[in-house]
Design a protein around this motif. Sequence first.
Motif, short mmCIF file in Angstrom:
data_model
loop_
_atom_site.label_atom_id
_atom_site.label_comp_id
_atom_site.label_asym_id
_atom_site.label_seq_id
_atom_site.Cartn_x
_atom_site.Cartn_y
_atom_site.Cartn_z
N ASP A 116 6.14 -4.87 -11.58
CA ASP A 116 6.71 -4.89 -10.24
C ASP A 116 7.84 -3.88 -10.25
OD1 ASP A 116 5.01 -6.91 -9.66
OD2 ASP A 116 6.55 -8.42 -9.20
N VAL A 149 1.74 -3.02 -9.81
CA VAL A 149 1.22 -1.65 -9.82
C VAL A 149 1.17 -1.20 -11.28
CG1 VAL A 149 1.94 -1.07 -7.49
CG2 VAL A 149 3.55 -0.75 -9.37
N THR A 201 1.33 -3.01 -16.36
CA THR A 201 1.39 -3.50 -14.99
C THR A 201 2.80 -4.00 -14.73
OG1 THR A 201 -0.92 -4.13 -15.07
CG2 THR A 201 0.43 -5.16 -13.36
N ASP A 246 -1.23 2.08 -7.14
CA ASP A 246 -1.68 0.80 -6.59
C ASP A 246 -3.21 0.75 -6.56
OD1 ASP A 246 -2.44 2.39 -4.48
OD2 ASP A 246 -1.02 1.56 -3.05
N ASP A 297 0.86 -1.18 0.00
CA ASP A 297 0.00 0.00 0.00
C ASP A 297 0.90 1.24 0.00
OD1 ASP A 297 -1.68 2.05 0.60
OD2 ASP A 297 -2.68 1.04 2.29
N ALA A 305 7.16 -3.04 -4.92
CA ALA A 305 5.71 -2.94 -5.06
C ALA A 305 5.30 -3.90 -6.16
CB ALA A 305 5.32 -1.52 -5.41
#
Length: 563
Positions: free
Chosen positions: A535, A489, A533, A510, A457, A486
């Motif tokens: 990482d 995302v 999308t 996110d 988050d 993350a």
Amino acid sequence: MSLVDDILIARGYKTRQDREKFLLPKYERDSHDAFLLPDMDKAVARLVRAHDENETVVIYGDYDIDGLTASTILFDSFEKFGINASVYIPNRFIEGYGLTIEAVDKISDMGGQLIVTVDCGSLSHKEIVYAKKLGIDVIVTDHHSVSDTKSTDIAMINPKWLLQEYPEDYEDLILKKSSSRKIYPFLDLAGCGVAFKLVQALQTKLPGLTSGQEKWFLDLVALGTVCDVVQLKNENRMFVYWGLHVMQQTKRIGLKMLISVAQVELNKLNARSLGFGLGPRLNASGRLETAQYALDLLTSTSRTQARELAELLDTMNATRKTEQNRIFEEAEQQSLRYVNDKVLVVNDPLWNHGIVGIVAAKLLEKYHKPTFVLQELTDGTAKGSARSFGGFSAVEAIRATDDLLIKGGGHKLAAGVTLKVENIVAWRRAINAYYRRLNLSDQEKLFSPIEDVTVVDFSLVDESLWDSLIKFEPYGHGNPEPVFRAKEVVVADRRVMGENNQHVKYSFSDRKTQFQAIAWNSATEFTAEIGETVDVWFTLTLNEWRGRRTIEGQIKRILSKTP
Ligand SMILES: [Mn+2]
């Protein structure tokens, strides 16, 4: 549990107490008992005798920063204890590393009665026996890898002997605090750290340095510890943490002048300033000519002399940089011949072997291969330095191929080697064969950063997280800046910036919160586009712009998840 706790647990600080210790190192609590180091009592007894009988002691150092800071620590403290001592720094280009027969002869001519080595000596059995014949005792203080046999008639202070003594169960024994026999609980001291432990021990037997005053040496301990790239954990972390505080108030005029020519701001002093500001300047003189200038600077008591020496080192550092860039470019060219090798070995007669270590580090960063860079000398030998990473130990590789070498040694991540020029080709083959035999796992081959923690988050990545992370300093080997990851995302925005569009700034989403992250000089490396999308791996930085503080990411890696 906070993100901060998660990171610390991932790094092995399992209990609350471990984590508190890490976040606030304390000198008294985190200093281990110096007398638990092998042979410490023997060494102290011998030095007390040297003191009482006013013997002539020679501190035998090394030309790198660890050796120079260790020499200065002993020289200054011996003066306070009333031990009559001078420092001998071997010349890299004439004598090379460690004790030599020629140097022992010179010390004998100087009237030396006791040699105390720092940052070297663990493998110098022959030279130590020779010195004994001339009536000179030797105390070794060192932290390099040791051989299997330990002389019993001299003192050899080196934490690495503990691994020899307890090969199977050292870790177990130090964890089991109830064990009847107390064992020094940390192996990774630098040479200057070992020298400092000797000072702590001597302090209890000789007057001259009252309890607490020894902390003024921590500036030097921090400098040597950071520059020798030992793990900034345990006692080393405490040394560097408090050493940086001491350095801000240092009384050493030489260090003050060095800080000034390196344009380091005292209130921003951190481990990076030591590794990238002060360190290279101190090292430059030993790499180009002689480390004596650097030692004279560290021990200087005259403002004028210190200023002159600091300026000289600054100039030498600029020369070193030019040399280094030339060698790097030539080595890059040469490495094209070895694209299929897993271990890179490059060599040339015109590459100063005082500089090749830094070039090896830069090549490793570029090609992600363990790297050896050698200078071919006129006597038919080649001499060089290695840098490694992951599961490949440079010193083990040297040991495994030593039938083709004249000598070699060092550490897992950095080592030195000497061989006949005619053997370079065969040795390149041998060390690559050794690499294949190792069968490293993917994890052990990994060069890119491994994440400390996954961020679920973005709203958790805020100023209060930043404020907690400040307590992780000083960063360095064994204590890197935390890396966040993350997962899945979406790229909400991508903008190139800079005069030549060389930087790239991303905004990731996110789906609740957006997060900005930047990659300097890497616009061509990071190409994920809006809507993809991904990482993303990143570290944090604080961006202060017109009085507004925002936390941003610095991108380390982006992995596209869009098929
Ligand atoms: Mn060292």
